[in-house]
Structures are given as C-alpha cells and as structure tokens.
Scaffold this active site. Structure first.
Site, PDB file in Angstrom:
ATOM      1  CB  CYS A   1       2.236   1.875  -8.638  1.00 26.96           C
ATOM      2  SG  CYS A   1       3.129   0.676  -7.628  1.00 26.96           S
ATOM      3  CE1 TYR A   2      -0.946  -2.113  -4.502  1.00 28.53           C
ATOM      4  CE2 TYR A   2       1.374  -2.246  -3.928  1.00 28.53           C
ATOM      5  CZ  TYR A   2       0.195  -2.868  -4.298  1.00 28.53           C
ATOM      6  OH  TYR A   2       0.162  -4.236  -4.451  1.00 28.53           O
TER       7      TYR A   2
END
Ligand SMILES: NC(=O)c1ccc[n+]([C@@H]2O[C@H](COP(=O)([O-])OP(=O)(O)OC[C@H]3O[C@@H](n4cnc5c(N)ncnc54)[C@H](OP(=O)(O)O)[C@@H]3O)[C@@H](O)[C@H]2O)c1
Length: 345
Positions: free
Chosen positions: A149-150
């Site tokens: 996600c990051y």
C-alpha cells in the site's frame, strides 16, 4: 472465470470478495480459510448476504491450482512464500497481495520481514504488479507480486521525476500516513481503538518492510541504489494513505513544467488523476476506489518538489489493484469491474 481467495476473512480478502462479486467476467468465487473451513461466509459476515452462499474451503493446493483460473493470496507474510511454490504449474494464475514475492533479493526479504524467503525460482517468476508502469510484463505473467500500500502511493508519486532523472537521489524523503486498517483485522496495542483514536503516531522509524520495495523500484527506474528516507505514521481513520514526498531537483523547474510531466505519464492511465497546479488531494477523494490522486508543486526558494499522493490502502493499495492486475493478466480492459467513483463522505 473462476476465482479463489485465500485470506477471504481478512480485510484485504473481504474487499476482493466485494469487488469480484460484481465483476462481469467472474462466474464463480471460491473462498479458502485456514481457520474457519466449513462455515458459511455470508453468515459470518451478514453484510455480504443477499446473493449466493459461499462455504469456506480448506486450503488444498493441488485442487486449487487446477480448479481456479486465478487465485488471490491475501494472507499474512510468510504464507505465500510457502504456498505459491505448491500452486505453480497448474491452470491458475496467482496474484499475491502480501509482501512475500515483491523483493527480488531473498536476503533482503529475510532481513526486513524476519522470515524465510520464498524459493528463488518462485521469486523469479513473480512480476511486480504496478500496472501504470509495468502493464506489458503483467499481461505476460503467471504470478503477480501485488505492490504494498505505501509503495503504491509512494512510487506512483515518484515515478515521473525519478524515471526522468530530475531528482537528486540523495534528497528523497517520503513522509507517509495510513489509517489503521493497514495493519489488518487483528487489533494490536498500536491499532487498538483506545490507543489509536485522537492519537497520531510515527512507527517503525527506518525499519518499515516497505523501504526495500520502494528502493528496488526506484533503482529500476534510475539505476541509482541510494537509500531513501521513508517514515510511516498511524492516523486515527479507518482507511486511506497519504504520502507527502520531497525531492530536490537537479535543475530548476516550474510547477507548471512538473504538472505537464506528470500528465505526460498519467493522462492515459485511467486510475491516476493529476490535480491542477496548486491543488492537492485528500484521502477521501479516493476512498473506496482504485484511484491514486496526485498533486505536485515546487518551492522556487528551495528548488524542492512536494508531491502528494493518496490512495485507499485496501483498494489501490491491495484488492482493487489486484483486480486491475487480474484484468491485465487475462487481457481485459484494466477498468473492468472496478467501480469508477469513490465513496463520500
Ligand atoms: N491491510 C492493508 O491495507 C494491506 C494493504 C496491502 C497489502 N496487505 C497485505 O495483504 C495481506 C492481508 O492483509 P489483511 O490486512 O487483509 O490481513 P488480515 O485482515 O489480518 O487478514 C489476513 C487473513 O489471512 C488468513 N490467514 C492467516 N493465516 C493464514 C495461513 N497460515 N494460511 C492461509 N491464510 C491465513 C486469515 O484468514 P483465515 O483465518 O480465514 O485463514 C486472515 O483473515 C497481508 O500480507 C498484508 O501485508 C494489506
């Protein structure tokens, strides 16, 4: 197409089920559970009731790989590194949402995840599934390592300036914030309501397992292997990631020039939206959607660029990006089954 989901009772798996349930090319969904086989999914999660019933199945790799066309693995790290080798060689294409297949270097995986890595041959089969930058390789792949996600927010933000070699590589700082669902469904002392609400905290300083993933892709674009500064913060909200990224330019550029550069890369990409100069996105602009929204500007006093990139961590950061990858794997329009507008408020 028949799809299977491992980890369907988790946050990422539930989002996968929600999206695949209305995907026009999916005729059947099989749900697997390591702890609750035999139970009925819709009884466990009444929010999914009203359609067909799904009984959770035991994991049986031999059957899974022949019965399904695509298998999504949404289990904690350490599962896919063992399961994927058993799933290779069958009919099913594999999309792993965990971090197990993302790092090319097994030693780096061991170092950052503190777990045994997947076999080298499995890692070599996996294609990094960042569709805006890698769609050709994804279309030809059998195994996809869905980005974290990051890293999704950070890399989509950095891609244009790094691949054009505009930034001083030693100047990259990524200041990222996430809602608590990023840690999965099990509460821990950090994400527990009483601790997380009305709180704002930094965690895993210089230790986050997404650091080598970001650096790996940056080095693919630039050839430069210098480390980046990447900090993660927990924000008291359910979903959403904002990466605020700072880089110093090698040469002067105006905000308008940078805006044009980002448009050059993303105008034709349906899920990346670049804001007009001087405008920046918020996490609610992408909530529940597969969009990544980006704003970019430069401070002429410091020659430092600020890039703001937002995604929904469970959607573009996990489940909907995995479906975007599935669409590419099966030569479909990458937008198929991915609802266009975010949920608001
Ligand atoms: N949360 C996010 O925003 C996010 C974003 C990107 C990537 N990811 C990654 O996606 C994966 C899933 O994350 P999540 O947030 O959905 O986690 P989660 O809510 O904790 O769910 C994980 C699920 O995995 C299953 N599981 C646990 N041990 C297993 C095993 N040994 N074999 C097979 N399945 C097992 C569990 O279901 P059963 O007990 O029913 O088997 C559980 O419901 C993780 O690797 C995570 O790093 C998460």
């Amino acid at each position: 197409m028949k799809a299977g989901i491992v980890g369907a009772t988790g946050y990422g798996g539930m989002e996968l089920f929600r999206i695949l349930s209305t995907h026009p090319q999916i005729s059947q969904i099989m749900l697997y559970s390591s702890s609750r086989a035999g139970e009925v999914y819709e009884e466990m999660f009444p929010r999914f009731a009203g359609g067909s019933r799904h009984e959770l199945q035991d994991l049986d790799p031999e059957k899974m790989k022949e019965e399904q066309d695509v298998l999504f693995l949404a289990a904690p790290s350490g599962v896919s590194s063992e399961l994927t080798p058993e799933l290779l060689g069958g009919k099913a294409k594999i999309i792993d949402v965990s971090g197990d297949l993302r790092l090319r270097d097994p030693e780096a995986y061991q170092q950052w995840y503190k777990k045994p890595p997947a076999p080298v041959e499995t890692l070599q089969e996996a294609v990094y599934g960042l569709p805006e930058w890698n769609s050709e390789a994804i279309r030809a792949a059998g195994v996809i390592a869905n980005p974290g996600c990051y890293p999704t927010a950070s890399l989509l933000g950095l891609g244009p300036v790094i691949s054009e070699n505009l930034a001083d590589p030693s100047s990259i700082v990524i200041d990222a914030k996430s809602g608590v669902s990023g840690a999965g469904k099990n509460a821990n002392p950090l994400t527990h309501f009483a601790h997380a609400q009305e709180n704002f905290q930094i965690y895993k300083v210089n230790q986050h397992q997404h650091i080598p993933e970001i650096e790996q892709q940056l080095s693919v674009w630039s050839g430069d292997t210098r480390p980046v500064t990447f900090s993660t913060h927990l924000v008291p909200m359910t979903k959403g990631i904002m990466a605020t990224i700072y880089v110093t330019l090698k040469e002067e550029k105006t905000a308008e020039e940078l805006h044009s550069l980002f448009l050059k890369y993303y105008e034709s990409k349906p899920f990346v939206r670049v804001r007009r100069p001087g405008e920046f996105p918020a996490t609610k602009d992408v909530y529940g959607s597969n969009y990544c929204d980006i704003g970019v500007t430069v401070d002429p006093r410091t020659n430092r660029v600020t890039i703001v990139s937002v995604i929904d961590n469970l959607m573009k950061g996990a489940a909907s990006q995995a479906v975007q990858n599935m669409n590419l794997l099966f030569q479909l329009d990458e937008r198929t089954g991915l609802a266009p507008h975010p949920v608001y408020p």
